[in-house]
Design an enzyme around this catalytic site. Structure first.
Site, short mmCIF file in Angstrom:
data_model
loop_
_atom_site.label_atom_id
_atom_site.label_comp_id
_atom_site.label_asym_id
_atom_site.label_seq_id
_atom_site.Cartn_x
_atom_site.Cartn_y
_atom_site.Cartn_z
CE1 TYR A 30 7.19 -17.54 38.27
CE2 TYR A 30 7.26 -17.28 35.89
CZ TYR A 30 6.63 -17.74 37.02
OH TYR A 30 5.42 -18.40 36.92
CG ASP A 56 14.42 -20.18 32.52
OD1 ASP A 56 14.00 -20.25 31.34
OD2 ASP A 56 13.69 -19.97 33.50
CE LYS A 72 7.56 -15.70 29.05
NZ LYS A 72 8.34 -15.71 30.25
#
Ligand SMILES: *Cc1c(COP(=O)(O)O)cnc(C)c1O
Length: 444
Positions: free
Chosen positions: A157, A252, A280
């Site tokens: 994702y 990522d 995050k």
């Protein structure tokens, strides 16, 4: 350490949460502002969270829960770390946003470029989310190479940009949505897919179409189909293949950055990509994303170069204060060895309990990320992950919630530890898991 108390007994949200969820569903699609927060795959209504501190969240029904969601990754220092909260309060008193350059942006950029190996000697641009970071990094890679195709792996994702909502993990995996309605075919024709951890498939694709491929984007440790580490040698070989073909390799690290080590997965595995995306932890609980890497590539970004990317609130001073303080604390007192030890204790303990209760269980763990897949096979890719018994996960999830442990409501998500999850918290978690697994086994 205060004991866990007044848990919601039957694994369901309490009366106040249920009332709020009913109200939420009238004005918010599905009652949530991000689909992973709904309890579609595990049943029941989500508890509403009123506050959080250290390893705990407290619900609107006053249940105290041990939290392994960690706001989906950012809370590596535990919730409401006093130094982070103080930095945010101080920044807020000086004004919430200026839309002009600030000292904090220079400080966080220097720190990020020093901590993340692929950005050393390079540059970084701040944005507001992981989605913006991946979307922008790929635009830059396309601008830099003059090529249009990108490669991603099944079940990873990378946020919700159109071109990346193909065989996506996280909420898309949980809800069984292969792509998304509303994504034009023309936008995804340039997104090529290979299975995770299959270096031969990647090599074949690059041999065939390498000259058209701008970027390969991966989660170096996948966290969004549950935690699925790279096979030994996979990252190294991918680095060689992409370098030889002039393809921009993008790690990522929105989830793994500052979590798996000070320099993320790339430092842990000793493989340096061309570009890295962050989110995050880099915002310490506030909305921050970042992308960066090689100087020659980042020089393509406007106003230096022709690739446009912008943001009214990018580099927001309050968000930057949270991120900068979080990174400074991680740098001052690197918690990684200790987090690893505690996570191993939890993961090994859960595996032993599952064996004792005769439940199928395949535990994966890297650093402070972990997943227990309800199956006996090893999990190395998305097809493997999907063989898990999701109904059994749902039962386990509800039994854990009933015993005061707040897990992500999906088999296909990683759990996260923070430095506030001490040995006592882990032992309480294992005691809860013992009871939960006994109940799951009894109901089989
Ligand atoms: C969470 C995540 C994203 C998306 O970040 P948002 O801030 O939710 O947009 C992208 N990539 C990875 C690996 C993630 O874990």
């Amino acid at each position: 350490m205060s004991p866990v108390h007044s848990a919601p007994t039957d694994g369901r949200a309490g009366a106040r949460s249920r009332e709020l969820f009913a109200a939420a569903q009238r004005t918010i699609p599905g009652g949530v502002n991000s689909p992973v927060r709904a309890y579609k795959s595990v049943g029941g209504d989500p508890p509403f969270v009123r506050r959080a501190n250290g390893p705990y969240v407290w619900t609107e029904d006053d249940a105290q829960l041990i939290d392994y969601v960690g706001t989906w990754g950012p809370a590596i220092l535990g919730h409401a770390h006093p130094e982070v909260v103080e930095a945010v309060a101080r920044a807020a008193r000086d004004g919430l946003s200026f839309g002009a350059p600030t000292r904090g942006e220079v400080e966080i950029a220097e720190r990020i470029c020093e901590m993340v190996p692929s950005m050393r000697g390079g540059m970084v641009r701040l944005c507001n989310s992981g989605t913006e970071a991946t979307m922008s990094a790929l635009r830059v890679a396309r601008g830099f190479t003059g090529r249009e195709k990108i490669v991603k792996t099944d079940g990873a994702y990378h946020g919700h940009a159109d071109m990346l909502l193909v065989a996506a993990g996280s909420g898309a995996a949980t809800l069984g949505i292969p792509g998304s309605a509303g994504v034009p075919k023309n936008v995804v024709v340039d997104t090529l897919l290979v299975p995770w951890n299959d270096i031969d498939a990647m090599a074949e694709l690059i041999a065939r179409q390498g000259h058209e491929i701008a970027a390969v984007i991966i989660e170096p440790v996948v966290g969004n189909m549950g935690c699925v580490p790279p096979r030994p040698g996979y990252l190294e070989r991918l680095r060689e293949l992409t370098a030889a073909a002039g393809i921009v390799l993008v790690f990522d690290e929105v989830m793994t950055g500052f979590r798996l080590s000070r320099g993320g997965a790339q430092e842990r595995y000793g493989v340096t990509p061309d570009m890295t995306t962050l989110g995050k932890i880099v915002g310490g609980g506030m909305p921050v994303g970042a992308y960066g890497g090689r100087r020659d590539i980042m020089q393509c970004v406007a106003p230096l170069g022709p690739v446009y990317q912008a943001g009214t609130l990018s580099g927001n001073p309050v968000a930057v204060a949270a991120g900068l303080t979080t990174l400074a604390l991680l740098d001052r007192d690197p918690p990684y060895a200790e987090l690893e030890r505690r996570t191993a204790k939890l993961c090994d303990g859960l595996g032993a309990l599952a064996a004792r209760h005769g439940l199928p269980w395949s535990g994966t763990r890297v650093g402070s990320m972990l997943t227990g897949f309800f199956q006996t096979g090893e999990v190395w890719n998305y097809d493997d992950a999907k063989r898990s018994d999701t109904a059994m996960f749902g039962a386990y999830f509800r039994e854990m919630l009933a015993r005061g442990v707040y897990l992500a409501p999906s088999q296909f998500e990683a759990g996260f530890l923070s430095i506030a999850h001490d040995d006592e918290v882990i032992e309480q978690t294992l005691a809860a898991a013992d009871g939960a697994m006994a109940a799951v086994a009894a109901a089989r």
